[in-house]
Design a protein around this motif. Structure first.
Motif, PDB file in Angstrom:
ATOM      1  N   ALA A  43     -41.685  39.051 -13.171  1.00  9.11           N
ATOM      2  CA  ALA A  43     -42.960  38.329 -13.222  1.00  9.11           C
ATOM      3  C   ALA A  43     -43.004  37.206 -12.192  1.00  9.11           C
ATOM      4  N   LEU A  44     -42.832  37.585 -10.942  1.00 11.81           N
ATOM      5  CA  LEU A  44     -42.949  36.663  -9.809  1.00 11.81           C
ATOM      6  C   LEU A  44     -43.510  37.436  -8.620  1.00 11.81           C
ATOM      7  N   PRO A  45     -44.174  36.741  -7.695  1.00  4.21           N
ATOM      8  CA  PRO A  45     -44.654  37.417  -6.486  1.00  4.21           C
ATOM      9  C   PRO A  45     -43.481  37.989  -5.676  1.00  4.21           C
ATOM     10  N   ARG A  46     -43.723  39.088  -4.994  1.00  7.88           N
ATOM     11  CA  ARG A  46     -42.679  39.757  -4.215  1.00  7.88           C
ATOM     12  C   ARG A  46     -42.009  38.831  -3.209  1.00  7.88           C
ATOM     13  N   GLU A  47     -42.773  37.966  -2.574  1.00  7.58           N
ATOM     14  CA  GLU A  47     -42.203  37.061  -1.581  1.00  7.58           C
ATOM     15  C   GLU A  47     -41.159  36.136  -2.212  1.00  7.58           C
ATOM     16  N   ARG A  48     -41.440  35.652  -3.425  1.00 13.17           N
ATOM     17  CA  ARG A  48     -40.496  34.756  -4.107  1.00 13.17           C
ATOM     18  C   ARG A  48     -39.246  35.512  -4.533  1.00 13.17           C
ATOM     19  N   VAL A  49     -39.415  36.731  -5.034  1.00 18.38           N
ATOM     20  CA  VAL A  49     -38.266  37.557  -5.423  1.00 18.38           C
ATOM     21  C   VAL A  49     -37.385  37.814  -4.203  1.00 18.38           C
ATOM     22  N   ALA A  50     -38.001  38.148  -3.062  1.00 18.09           N
ATOM     23  CA  ALA A  50     -37.245  38.408  -1.827  1.00 18.09           C
ATOM     24  C   ALA A  50     -36.476  37.161  -1.403  1.00 18.09           C
ATOM     25  N   GLN A  51     -37.090  35.993  -1.501  1.00 16.00           N
ATOM     26  CA  GLN A  51     -36.418  34.743  -1.126  1.00 16.00           C
ATOM     27  C   GLN A  51     -35.216  34.470  -2.026  1.00 16.00           C
ATOM     28  N   LEU A  52     -35.387  34.642  -3.330  1.00 13.60           N
ATOM     29  CA  LEU A  52     -34.295  34.392  -4.272  1.00 13.60           C
ATOM     30  C   LEU A  52     -33.133  35.361  -4.061  1.00 13.60           C
ATOM     31  N   LEU A  53     -33.444  36.633  -3.848  1.00 19.10           N
ATOM     32  CA  LEU A  53     -32.394  37.633  -3.616  1.00 19.10           C
ATOM     33  C   LEU A  53     -31.653  37.380  -2.304  1.00 19.10           C
ATOM     34  N   ALA A  54     -32.354  36.879  -1.305  1.00 20.21           N
ATOM     35  CA  ALA A  54     -31.762  36.691   0.024  1.00 20.21           C
ATOM     36  C   ALA A  54     -30.920  35.425   0.148  1.00 20.21           C
ATOM     37  N   ASP A  55     -31.047  34.501  -0.791  1.00 19.93           N
ATOM     38  CA  ASP A  55     -30.342  33.223  -0.688  1.00 19.93           C
ATOM     39  C   ASP A  55     -28.928  33.349  -1.260  1.00 19.93           C
ATOM     40  N   PRO A  56     -27.890  33.239  -0.410  1.00 22.52           N
ATOM     41  CA  PRO A  56     -26.515  33.409  -0.883  1.00 22.52           C
ATOM     42  C   PRO A  56     -26.085  32.344  -1.901  1.00 22.52           C
ATOM     43  N   GLU A  57     -26.746  31.198  -1.902  1.00 26.16           N
ATOM     44  CA  GLU A  57     -26.416  30.145  -2.867  1.00 26.16           C
ATOM     45  C   GLU A  57     -26.726  30.581  -4.301  1.00 26.16           C
ATOM     46  N   HIS A  58     -27.677  31.514  -4.458  1.00 24.12           N
ATOM     47  CA  HIS A  58     -28.084  31.956  -5.785  1.00 24.12           C
ATOM     48  C   HIS A  58     -27.227  33.090  -6.340  1.00 24.12           C
ATOM     49  N   LEU A  98     -38.807  36.276  10.395  1.00 21.32           N
ATOM     50  CA  LEU A  98     -38.033  35.071  10.665  1.00 21.32           C
ATOM     51  C   LEU A  98     -38.488  33.872   9.844  1.00 21.32           C
ATOM     52  N   HIS A  99     -39.642  33.987   9.208  1.00 24.50           N
ATOM     53  CA  HIS A  99     -40.169  32.858   8.448  1.00 24.50           C
ATOM     54  C   HIS A  99     -39.855  32.964   6.962  1.00 24.50           C
ATOM     55  N   GLY A 100     -39.166  34.022   6.543  1.00 23.57           N
ATOM     56  CA  GLY A 100     -38.749  34.148   5.154  1.00 23.57           C
ATOM     57  C   GLY A 100     -39.758  34.770   4.215  1.00 23.57           C
ATOM     58  N   ILE A 101     -40.963  35.054   4.694  1.00 22.24           N
ATOM     59  CA  ILE A 101     -41.962  35.663   3.820  1.00 22.24           C
ATOM     60  C   ILE A 101     -42.378  37.004   4.417  1.00 22.24           C
ATOM     61  N   ILE A 127     -43.892  46.756   0.990  1.00 25.00           N
ATOM     62  CA  ILE A 127     -42.581  47.048   0.413  1.00 25.00           C
ATOM     63  C   ILE A 127     -41.505  46.398   1.272  1.00 25.00           C
ATOM     64  N   VAL A 128     -40.583  45.709   0.617  1.00 19.00           N
ATOM     65  CA  VAL A 128     -39.432  45.125   1.300  1.00 19.00           C
ATOM     66  C   VAL A 128     -38.255  46.052   1.061  1.00 19.00           C
ATOM     67  N   HIS A 129     -37.571  46.449   2.132  1.00 18.56           N
ATOM     68  CA  HIS A 129     -36.381  47.302   2.038  1.00 18.56           C
ATOM     69  C   HIS A 129     -35.158  46.459   2.394  1.00 18.56           C
ATOM     70  N   PHE A 130     -34.098  46.623   1.600  1.00 13.34           N
ATOM     71  CA  PHE A 130     -32.857  45.905   1.852  1.00 13.34           C
ATOM     72  C   PHE A 130     -31.725  46.842   1.462  1.00 13.34           C
ATOM     73  N   ASP A 131     -31.049  47.416   2.458  1.00  8.42           N
ATOM     74  CA  ASP A 131     -30.002  48.407   2.208  1.00  8.42           C
ATOM     75  C   ASP A 131     -28.653  47.881   2.656  1.00  8.42           C
ATOM     76  N   ARG A 132     -27.614  48.327   1.932  1.00  6.39           N
ATOM     77  CA  ARG A 132     -26.266  47.923   2.304  1.00  6.39           C
ATOM     78  C   ARG A 132     -25.284  49.036   1.977  1.00  6.39           C
ATOM     79  N   GLU A 133     -24.183  48.981   2.677  1.00  5.70           N
ATOM     80  CA  GLU A 133     -23.080  49.919   2.479  1.00  5.70           C
ATOM     81  C   GLU A 133     -21.879  49.110   2.012  1.00  5.70           C
ATOM     82  N   ILE A 134     -21.202  49.621   0.975  1.00 11.71           N
ATOM     83  CA  ILE A 134     -20.066  48.902   0.407  1.00 11.71           C
ATOM     84  C   ILE A 134     -18.857  49.834   0.424  1.00 11.71           C
ATOM     85  N   VAL A 135     -17.756  49.347   0.992  1.00 10.46           N
ATOM     86  CA  VAL A 135     -16.538  50.146   1.096  1.00 10.46           C
ATOM     87  C   VAL A 135     -15.388  49.380   0.460  1.00 10.46           C
TER      88      VAL A 135
END
Length: 163
Positions: free
Chosen positions: A10-25, A75-78, A83-91
Motif C-alpha cells: 500500500a505505497l506508490p511504486r516510486e516509494r517502494v522502488a526507493q525503499l528496496l534500492a536503499d542499502p541502509e534499509h 538518475l533521479h531515483g524516481i 513497470i520497474v525491473h530489477f534482476d540479479r544473479e546469485i552464486v
C-alpha cells in the motif's frame, strides 16, 4: 526449480522502488542478513557485484550477487515507466540463482511486487536440498516480501521482531 511469488504493498511504486534500492534499509526487512557489501560498482546499479552473507538457523551462507538488469534506469531515483525491473544473479557454493523483480503500479497508492526465482544446484547435497525442499525456498521468499511490506507500510524492523 522455478517459482513466482507476489505481494501488494500500500505505497506508490516510486516509494517502494526507493525503499528496496536503499542499502541502509536491507537489515530492517531482510531477515538473516549478516553482510551486504559491494565488491565492485555502486549498490543497485547494473554490473555491481556484492558479497552477501546470510544466517539461516545455525548455518551461514555466503554468495556473490551481481545486478544484471535495472530498468528503467533513472538518475533521479524516481522511475517513470509503468513497470520497474530489477534482476540479479546469485552464486554460492553449489548453487546458482536468478531473481527477476517487477514493481507494477497497481493503483495510485498501490504497488504489486512480483518476484520470479530460478535455482540450479550442483553437488549431491545441494541438489538433494533443491529436490526435497522447493516449498521452503518459496516460503522464505514470500516471508521476505511480507517482512518488506511490514517495514514499508508500518516501519516494522525484523531485527526487533521475535522469530
Amino acid at each position: 526449480m522455478k517459482y513466482t511469488v507476489s505481494i501488494e504493498i500500500a505505497l506508490p511504486r516510486e516509494r517502494v522502488a526507493q525503499l528496496l534500492a536503499d542499502p541502509e534499509h536491507l537489515p530492517k526487512w531482510l531477515h538473516g542478513l549478516v553482510l551486504h557489501e559491494p565488491l565492485s560498482g555502486v549498490h543497485g546499479q547494473v554490473g555491481t557485484t556484492s558479497r552477501v552473507v546470510m544466517q539461516m538457523g545455525r548455518q551461514k551462507i555466503e554468495c556473490t550477487e551481481t545486478i544484471t538488469r535495472r530498468e528503467p534506469v533513472d538518475l533521479h531515483g524516481i522511475p517513470s515507466e509503468s513497470i520497474v525491473h530489477f534482476d540479479r544473479e546469485i552464486v554460492g557454493k553449489g548453487m546458482w540463482s536468478a531473481v527477476r523483480e517487477r514493481l507494477i503500479q497497481a493503483g495510485p497508492e498501490t504497488t504489486l511486487w512480483e518476484s520470479e526465482s530460478e535455482y540450479r544446484f550442483s553437488g549431491l547435497l545441494t541438489r538433494l536440498v533443491g529436490l526435497l525442499m522447493p516449498a521452503a525456498f518459496r516460503k522464505q521468499s514470500q516471508q521476505h516480501m511480507q517482512d518488506f511490506k511490514a517495514f514499508a507500510e508500518q516501519g516494522e524492523d525484523v531485527r526487533e521482531a521475535k522469530r
